[in-house]
Motif scaffolding. Structure first.
Motif, short mmCIF file in Angstrom:
data_model
loop_
_atom_site.label_atom_id
_atom_site.label_comp_id
_atom_site.label_asym_id
_atom_site.label_seq_id
_atom_site.Cartn_x
_atom_site.Cartn_y
_atom_site.Cartn_z
N ASN A 112 -10.73 -2.01 -5.79
CA ASN A 112 -11.21 -0.73 -5.23
C ASN A 112 -10.08 0.27 -5.00
OD1 ASN A 112 -13.96 -1.90 -4.91
ND2 ASN A 112 -12.89 -3.22 -3.47
N ASP A 124 0.86 -1.18 0.00
CA ASP A 124 0.00 0.00 0.00
C ASP A 124 0.91 1.24 0.00
OD1 ASP A 124 -3.22 0.34 0.78
OD2 ASP A 124 -2.01 2.12 1.17
N ILE A 125 0.35 2.34 -0.43
CA ILE A 125 1.10 3.61 -0.42
C ILE A 125 1.28 4.12 1.01
CG2 ILE A 125 -1.01 4.99 -0.66
CD1 ILE A 125 0.36 6.96 -2.34
N ASN A 126 0.38 3.68 1.89
CA ASN A 126 0.22 4.31 3.19
C ASN A 126 0.80 3.43 4.32
OD1 ASN A 126 -0.94 5.26 5.59
ND2 ASN A 126 -2.70 6.08 4.50
C1 LIG Z 1 -10.50 1.53 -0.74
S1 LIG Z 1 -8.97 0.81 -0.26
C2 LIG Z 1 -9.12 -0.80 -0.95
C3 LIG Z 1 -8.64 -1.87 -0.02
C4 LIG Z 1 -8.83 -3.30 -0.50
N1 LIG Z 1 -8.12 -3.54 -1.72
C5 LIG Z 1 -10.29 -3.61 -0.68
O1 LIG Z 1 -10.76 -3.75 -1.81
O2 LIG Z 1 -11.02 -3.71 0.33
C6 LIG Z 1 -7.83 1.63 -1.36
C7 LIG Z 1 -6.38 1.47 -0.92
O3 LIG Z 1 -5.54 1.88 -2.00
C8 LIG Z 1 -4.42 2.54 -1.47
N2 LIG Z 1 -3.81 3.39 -2.50
C9 LIG Z 1 -4.27 4.57 -2.99
N3 LIG Z 1 -3.40 5.07 -3.87
C10 LIG Z 1 -2.37 4.18 -3.96
C11 LIG Z 1 -1.17 4.14 -4.69
N4 LIG Z 1 -0.85 5.12 -5.52
N5 LIG Z 1 -0.33 3.08 -4.54
C12 LIG Z 1 -0.66 2.08 -3.68
N6 LIG Z 1 -1.79 2.06 -2.94
C13 LIG Z 1 -2.65 3.10 -3.08
C14 LIG Z 1 -5.00 3.32 -0.31
O4 LIG Z 1 -4.00 3.71 0.62
C15 LIG Z 1 -6.02 2.35 0.25
O5 LIG Z 1 -5.49 1.60 1.31
#
Ligand SMILES: C[S@@+](CC[C@H](N)C(=O)[O-])C[C@H]1O[C@@H](n2cnc3c(N)ncnc32)[C@H](O)[C@@H]1O
Length: 282
Positions: free
Chosen positions: A224, A145-147
């Motif tokens: 998502n 994840d980015i975070n």
């Molecule tokens: C809505 S959550 C989805 C979590 C899980 N995949 C699900 O479907 O339940 C979106 C996730 O994408 C991550 N995200 C957003 N931009 C990103 C990026 N550029 N690179 C990696 N992760 C990212 C966010 O930090 C967040 O944790």
């Protein structure tokens, strides 16, 4: 989420310019690139943070974020939408068991990448599914994840106890056959998931916008996440996934996402169109 919006009379062209400058500043100062995220959702999230910080303009938020890393962390949490659930979309997980697991059985070793794994509910769900199918001991799951804040929570594996009923129902609808409570211990208001489920999981920070492919996978789940990106960025990330998948590797997207109109559409065939499961065929 509250629908935060600019005050009446805020010039839309100026607002857009200020948001672009904010994102440019965040990218150049901190390296987080939100410049190609879908504007409408991004704009709401920026205003939510402006309200929370007690500010009045996007430029004031830019000033605060650039001078205060804690304010940047808060903005990052807002922009990166971390909503998730265990066995989210049970029909997807049922289709994965029915259609993807038989393919995976033919592999001696299985590499899985959860891109955008948030607080880890999706990763624990996959570990449980593979364990029950007798495949977990030959699998390695990379969860990124980015975070960093959400990754830390994922490693701890403690989820709200008050969601366990919903997760148990999801688990059963996803084809789970054991007692879901076997997988966790209740502690105060949290459910601590068995650390053994993480024995083949590696968590790491990875940014889909700026980082490259780091291995070859048999399965990539990115659910998502792309919904928050604009079309051009979605296309680039499809390319990243194409490059990161072995031939006949499986790509799983979220229920509102697809490969339609992507230049990579022809490189994949649907395994289950309604469940957004695709297989790389060329
Ligand atoms: C809505 S959550 C989805 C979590 C899980 N995949 C699900 O479907 O339940 C979106 C996730 O994408 C991550 N995200 C957003 N931009 C990103 C990026 N550029 N690179 C990696 N992760 C990212 C966010 O930090 C967040 O944790």
């Amino acid at each position: 989420m509250t629908l935060a919006l600019p005050p009446v009379g805020y010039d839309p062209a100026l607002e857009r310019l200020e948001i672009e400058l904010l994102l440019e500043g965040v990218f150049r100062h901190y390296g987080f690139d939100f410049r190609s995220y879908a504007y409408a959702s991004l704009r709401r999230r920026v205003w939510k943070r402006i309200e929370a910080e007690g500010l009045a303009t996007v430029s004031a938020l830019q000033d605060r974020v650039l001078h205060d890393p804690d304010a940047m962390n808060q903005l990052l949490l807002d922009l990166s939408v971390n909503v998730t659930a265990m066995f989210r979309d049970p029909s997807f997980h049922a289709a994965f068991r029915r259609l993807v697991v038989p393919m995976l059985r033919t592999y001696p070793f299985i590499r899985v990448w959860h891109a955008g794994c948030s607080t880890g509910e999706e990763v624990y769900s996959m570990a449980i599914l593979l364990e029950e199918e007798g495949l977990y001991d030959r699998a390695r799951i990379y969860a990124t994840d980015i975070n960093e804040v959400v990754l830390q929570q994922a490693k701890e594996g403690i989820f709200p106890l008050n969601r366990m009923q919903e997760y148990t129902e999801n688990y059963i609808r996803a084809g789970g056959s054991r007692s879901f409570s076997e997988y966790y211990t209740a502690k105060y208001d949290g459910a601590l998931f068995s650390p053994a489920l993480l024995r083949n999981v590696v968590f790491a920070q990875h940014n889909l916008v700026t980082d490259r492919s780091f291995s070859e996978f048999n399965v990539i789940l990115c659910r998502n996440v792309l919904i928050y990106f604009d079309k051009t960025l979605q296309q680039r990330v499809h390319g990243l996934f194409y490059d990161s998948l072995a031939m006949f590797g499986v790509l799983c997207l979220g229920s509102k996402e697809s490969l339609k109109f992507s230049m990579y559409e022809d490189c994949f065939e649907p395994v289950s169109q309604p469940d957004k499961i695709y297989r790389k065929v060329r």
